[in-house]
Design a protein around this motif. Structure first.
Motif, short mmCIF file in Angstrom:
data_model
loop_
_atom_site.label_atom_id
_atom_site.label_comp_id
_atom_site.label_asym_id
_atom_site.label_seq_id
_atom_site.Cartn_x
_atom_site.Cartn_y
_atom_site.Cartn_z
N UNK A 383 0.85 -1.19 0.00
CA UNK A 383 0.00 0.00 0.00
C UNK A 383 0.89 1.24 0.00
N UNK A 384 0.40 2.28 -0.64
CA UNK A 384 1.18 3.51 -0.73
C UNK A 384 0.34 4.69 -0.27
N UNK A 385 0.91 5.49 0.62
CA UNK A 385 0.25 6.75 0.98
C UNK A 385 0.84 7.83 0.09
N UNK A 386 -0.01 8.43 -0.75
CA UNK A 386 0.52 9.42 -1.69
C UNK A 386 0.86 10.72 -0.99
N UNK A 387 1.90 11.33 -1.49
CA UNK A 387 2.25 12.66 -1.03
C UNK A 387 2.16 13.54 -2.27
N UNK A 388 0.91 13.75 -2.73
CA UNK A 388 0.65 14.42 -4.01
C UNK A 388 0.73 15.93 -3.86
#
Ligand code: ZN
Length: 556
Positions: A383-388
């Motif tokens: 899983x990836x937590x985006x830092x958009x």
């Protein structure tokens, strides 16, 4: 080594892979060289986006050592390329295996002739030719090539692979050559890493990963909740100063094995999984390889055995947890490292994502103004937590889209679409998607243009924008005095998007020029083919990846 022992190894190798092995006897393969083998790299060594697929065999610091066929077989494929293997010869044997010889300087004359004819007929230097069985045959011990330093090789050596002819699996050559390669030196660990699971684990009171050098391993380590363990280690061999990849890693908890890996074979599809098998961010940030001894949920590897919860350990009692690493080379030399983690009840802050989440077990789509990215299922390892973040920079033709502040590996290419904000150039082929790293931009690709969008395939989640390349490559002639004798060389450069194509014509006729990505050199391949005495007209044409072309004419 006796045949019985070898049979055991072969059984071990194939039993876990459900691939049918043909019977192999001890003398199936002879050495590709007539001198003792010393390796500068072994099988499975950790490399960018892949596991090293064979041996790098030392050739005494020089090119031109004769290479001999390791068993009867036929030439099944040849490769000529500016990067990678440079020149590679594939020989398919009758025992189910194919041997591959890379970075070679020359092929044997029969093979060289076929390649040359093809290059002239197709006006190309790059070649990838496959052959019918038995078109060109070799016997064990026949001369097949001269060793070299071609392609992306930085020092003379032979890159030597053994592959399963059916599955194309890269097989550890040491299985066949163990008794002619001396190795009494055991692998050595440099550090241990402890990874608390996001929101469910802490180490020494912190949710950050903890790096512990071996000399600090006896200091107290406390943990609570779910943790994973990793190791950085190298193997060594007799008579060399090189370091090598680890053949076998086992991690034990309280005497029970919880994780293991054994480098017998790697399928080409598994190569990129190295980015989940190792700590990708540690590699990108600190240029060091830490091997995880727990699997990421979306990263199955056949050579990895993880017990219970992917090798994740739950520390849920206030007691000592006794860990032990055992790292072993293929000759059986081993080292063991023990350390204690003490369970200490701690508060663990739950994980609350600040940004959008991407999930490894489903397809993900990110759609934002001017930005679209589709990530199919099976492409993320975790899983990836985006830092958009979106920022503006007038030197680019789109916003700068940061998907994440550190690169997240993708298993396959994914299509990224960015919206073009202004169009200073009419020709849409001149726009391309660039990855942005600090002040630097790198060409990613994408001349596909649709309704104001540029498309490209990306291989990690980083920072991207659109740039334009209208500048043609440059050609720099070298040592013109030598040209008359056929020693014709150039340097060709393209600073922005790289060279896609080039051709050299002399007196209107195509000539084969070898191109090396390593030093940007174009070198005339067959100098003797030039008719002496007359004045010659030469035309050099070079094109970059955005279709910018330079043509230079020379008389010599
Ligand atoms: Zn190699």
């Amino acid at each position: 080594m006796n045949i019985c022992k070898l049979a055991t190894i072969i059984t071990l190798l194939f039993s876990s892979f459900t691939i049918k092995a043909q019977t192999i006897t001890k003398d199936s393969f002879i050495s590709p060289f007539k001198f003792p083998l010393l390796l500068s790299a072994n099988f499975g060594e950790l490399r960018g986006n892949h596991f090293h697929g064979g041996f790098d065999i030392k050739t005494g610091g020089v090119v031109g050592k004769p290479v001999y066929c390791i068993a009867d077989g036929y030439v099944s494929r040849v490769l000529v390329m500016a990067g990678g293997y440079g020149n590679a010869l594939f020989i398919t044997h009758y025992n189910g295996y194919t041997s591959v010889y890379g970075h070679i300087k020359n092929f044997s004359s029969a093979v060289e002739k076929v390649i040359k004819d093809y290059q002239l007929r197709h006006e190309t230097f790059a070649v990838d030719l496959k052959f019918e069985p038995n078109f060109i045959k070799f016997k064990a011990g026949d001369f097949i090539a001269s060793s070299g330093n071609e392609g992306m090789s930085f020092g003379p050596h032979l890159h030597f692979e053994i592959r399963n002819s059916q599955t194309n699996e890269y097989v550890n050559p040491l299985i066949f050559y163990k008794d002619i390669i001396a190795d009494k030196r055991a692998p050595v660990a440099q550090l241990i890493a402890i990874y608390p699971e996001k929101g469910t684990g802490v180490v020494n009171g912190s949710q950050e990963k903890k790096i512990i050098p071996m000399n600090a391993l006896s200091r107290p380590i406390t943990a609570w909740g779910k943790i994973g363990i990793g190791i950085k280690a190298f193997d060594y061999m007799n008579n060399t100063n090189n370091h090598y990849g680890i053949y076998q890693i086992k991690l034990f908890l309280d005497g029970k094995q919880i994780f293991g890996s054994q480098m017998n074979g790697v399928l080409s599809d598994e190569n990129r999984r190295i980015n989940g098998y190792t700590d990708f961010s540690e590699l990108k940030r600190n240029r060091r390889w830490i091997i995880r001894s727990f699997s990421l949920p979306g990263n199955p590897l056949r050579f990895v055995e993880s017990h219970d919860d992917r090798g994740i350990v739950e520390i849920n009692e206030e007691r000592n947890y006794q860990f032990m690493y055992q790292i072993t080379d293929a000759h059986g030399n081993k080292n063991q490292y023990s350390f204690t983690v003490t369970g200490k009840k701690s508060n663990i802050d739950p994980f609350i994502p600040k940004g959008k989440m991407l999930y490894w077990n489903r397809a993900n789509v990110i759609q934002e103004p001017g930005f679209e990215l589709a990530i199919p299922k099976g492409v993320l390892y975790d899983d990836v937590e985006l830092n958009y973040k979106v920022s503006k920079d007038s030197s680019y033709l789109a916003n700068i889209y940061q998907i994440n502040d550190e690169p997240i590996p993708l298993h396959t290419y994914c299509t990224l679409m960015l919206g073009l904000k202004n169009r200073p150039v009419k020709d849409t082929n001149k726009y391309y998607i660039a990855s942005v790293v600090g002040k630097r931009k790198n060409y990613i690709g994408g001349s596909k243009f649709e309704d104001g969008w540029i498309k490209a395939n990306i291989r990690d989640l980083g920072t991207y924008t659109i740039a334009v390349d209208t500048i043609a490559p440059r050609i720099l002639p070298l040592s013109k005095k030598l040209w008359k004798s056929g020693n014709i060389q150039f340097k060709i450069y393209d600073n922005e998007t790289g060279i896609k194509n080039y051709k050299v014509f002399i007196d209107g006729k195509f000539y084969i020029f070898a191109y090396s990505l390593k030093n940007n050199r174009l070198v005339m391949k067959y100098p003797l083919s030039l008719v002496r005495g007359n004045a010659h007209n030469m035309e050099v044409f070079v094109e970059d990846n955005c279709g910018n072309i330079v043509r230079e004419k020379y008389i010599f």
